[in-house]
Motif scaffolding. Structure first.
Motif, PDB file in Angstrom:
ATOM      1  N   ASP A  32       0.819  -1.213   0.000  1.00 49.36           N
ATOM      2  CA  ASP A  32       0.000   0.000   0.000  1.00 49.36           C
ATOM      3  C   ASP A  32       0.851   1.260   0.000  1.00 49.36           C
ATOM      4  N   ARG A  33       1.927   1.263   0.742  1.00 52.12           N
ATOM      5  CA  ARG A  33       2.813   2.426   0.835  1.00 52.12           C
ATOM      6  C   ARG A  33       4.244   1.965   0.566  1.00 52.12           C
ATOM      7  N   VAL A  34       4.528   1.719  -0.699  1.00 52.72           N
ATOM      8  CA  VAL A  34       5.829   1.185  -1.100  1.00 52.72           C
ATOM      9  C   VAL A  34       6.842   2.319  -1.217  1.00 52.72           C
ATOM     10  N   THR A  35       8.040   2.092  -0.700  1.00 46.25           N
ATOM     11  CA  THR A  35       9.104   3.091  -0.757  1.00 46.25           C
ATOM     12  C   THR A  35      10.234   2.620  -1.682  1.00 46.25           C
ATOM     13  N   VAL A  36      11.110   3.530  -2.023  1.00 43.94           N
ATOM     14  CA  VAL A  36      12.301   3.200  -2.809  1.00 43.94           C
ATOM     15  C   VAL A  36      13.121   2.129  -2.100  1.00 43.94           C
ATOM     16  N   GLU A  37      13.207   2.240  -0.787  1.00 49.89           N
ATOM     17  CA  GLU A  37      13.976   1.269  -0.002  1.00 49.89           C
ATOM     18  C   GLU A  37      13.327  -0.113  -0.026  1.00 49.89           C
ATOM     19  N   ASP A  38      11.997  -0.169  -0.044  1.00 47.98           N
ATOM     20  CA  ASP A  38      11.302  -1.454  -0.117  1.00 47.98           C
ATOM     21  C   ASP A  38      11.659  -2.217  -1.391  1.00 47.98           C
ATOM     22  N   LEU A  39      11.785  -1.488  -2.488  1.00 47.38           N
ATOM     23  CA  LEU A  39      12.046  -2.105  -3.785  1.00 47.38           C
ATOM     24  C   LEU A  39      13.517  -2.427  -4.025  1.00 47.38           C
ATOM     25  N   ALA A  40      14.393  -1.878  -3.207  1.00 45.93           N
ATOM     26  CA  ALA A  40      15.836  -1.969  -3.454  1.00 45.93           C
ATOM     27  C   ALA A  40      16.358  -3.390  -3.682  1.00 45.93           C
ATOM     28  N   PRO A  41      15.856  -4.419  -2.996  1.00 50.33           N
ATOM     29  CA  PRO A  41      16.410  -5.763  -3.238  1.00 50.33           C
ATOM     30  C   PRO A  41      16.174  -6.297  -4.646  1.00 50.33           C
ATOM     31  N   VAL A  42      15.185  -5.738  -5.369  1.00 50.33           N
ATOM     32  CA  VAL A  42      14.820  -6.330  -6.660  1.00 50.33           C
ATOM     33  C   VAL A  42      15.002  -5.409  -7.860  1.00 50.33           C
ATOM     34  N   ASP A  43      15.023  -4.096  -7.649  1.00 47.67           N
ATOM     35  CA  ASP A  43      14.963  -3.216  -8.824  1.00 47.67           C
ATOM     36  C   ASP A  43      16.300  -2.616  -9.241  1.00 47.67           C
ATOM     37  N   HIS A  44      17.407  -3.105  -8.668  1.00 46.74           N
ATOM     38  CA  HIS A  44      18.736  -2.712  -9.119  1.00 46.74           C
ATOM     39  C   HIS A  44      19.313  -3.907  -9.884  1.00 46.74           C
TER      40      HIS A  44
END
Length: 275
Positions: A32-44
């Motif tokens: 619901d409230r996704v942050t840049v840090e939340d995505l960091a494991p997968v989007d780099h």
């Protein structure tokens, strides 16, 4: 495998955005409230992932309000991280339509559409005006670029005089002939590795100066070995860049490490500037 074939391979792996959201939920993170840090494991989506982006960012002279271009941006993790950290604007370009679509959806998800946009295109023919950007970077893209001279010339063309260009890649090592599959090629097709010295010469020919090259093999080797150990122990997190590499992800990561150990590849980080 051509660059078009490589792009098509990634394109055929299904709805990546949905897979990322599902894996995010499975890892216990809120969708619901996704942050840049939340995505960091997968989007780099490059070697060593988020830690490599952070290390590169520490060395770049980025200021608030700067305009940067991410050449071969994948799903846009580095672009979003830099935009948030420095208050800059990042234009991303990638050859894979599925990555572009997913990247823009993720950017909207974290509320950064005013600072980051991603479009479909090829780094060998950038769709930007001359002298438009304050900086450019490309992380582990050039291994799949057949015309390195055109790629570097285009990067130089769109930069303002004195602007920085940062590059990370797996260079060709002294023993050569990498083992496959690896993250950038299943069988050697579509792979265009050159030595660090050849990279320096190509950058100079394109108009770059103050070229600083750092060998980063040991950093990458440690990361690859740690990932393989987790996979073999059954503890590899479900939420990680292997989501983007398919079923052969562990074999690709294992071979990437072996190639460094055997001198078949030589990972480097390069920072230079337009004259």
């Amino acid at each position: 495998m051509s660059r078009t074939d490589l792009s098509q391979t990634y394109q055929e792996q299904g709805d990546l955005f949905a897979r990322i959201l599902a894996a995010l939920a499975d890892s216990g993170r809120s969708t619901d409230r996704v942050t840049v840090e939340d995505l960091a494991p997968v989007d780099h989506f490059h070697a060593r992932g988020f830690p490599a982006t952070v290390e590169l960012a520490e060395r770049l002279p980025i200021k608030a309000g700067d305009r940067l271009v991410d050449i071969g941006c994948g799903v846009g993790g580095p672009a979003r991280y830099l935009a948030k950290r420095f208050g800059c604007h990042v234009s991303g370009i990638d050859i894979t339509a599925r990555f572009v679509d997913t990247g823009n959806k993720l950017t909207e998800l974290v509320g950064l559409t005013s600072q980051v946009e991603i479009e479909l295109g090829d780094g060998q023919t950038l769709p930007y005006a001359d002298a438009q950007f304050d900086g450019a970077y490309s992380q582990h893209v050039t291994m799949n670029v057949p015309d390195r001279a055109a790629f570097f010339a285009e990067a130089c063309r769109v930069l303002k005089p004195g602007a920085f260009f940062a590059l990370t890649e797996h260079g060709l090592g002294p023993t050569g002939d990498p083992r496959y599959p690896v993250p950038w090629s299943d069988d050697g097709r579509g792979a265009y590795l050159i030595t660090p010295n050849e990279t320096r010469a190509a950058l100079e020919a394109a108009g770059f100066t103050d070229i600083h090259i750092q060998e980063t093999g040991q950093h990458y080797l440690s990361g690859y070995k740690a990932a393989v150990a987790k996979a073999e122990a059954g503890t590899l997190p479900a939420f990680g860049v292997h989501l983007l590499m398919g079923d052969s992800a562990v074999d690709k990561i294992r071979n990437a490490g072996i190639n460094i150990e055997e001198g078949r590849t030589c990972p480097i980080q390069v920072i230079c500037r337009k004259a």
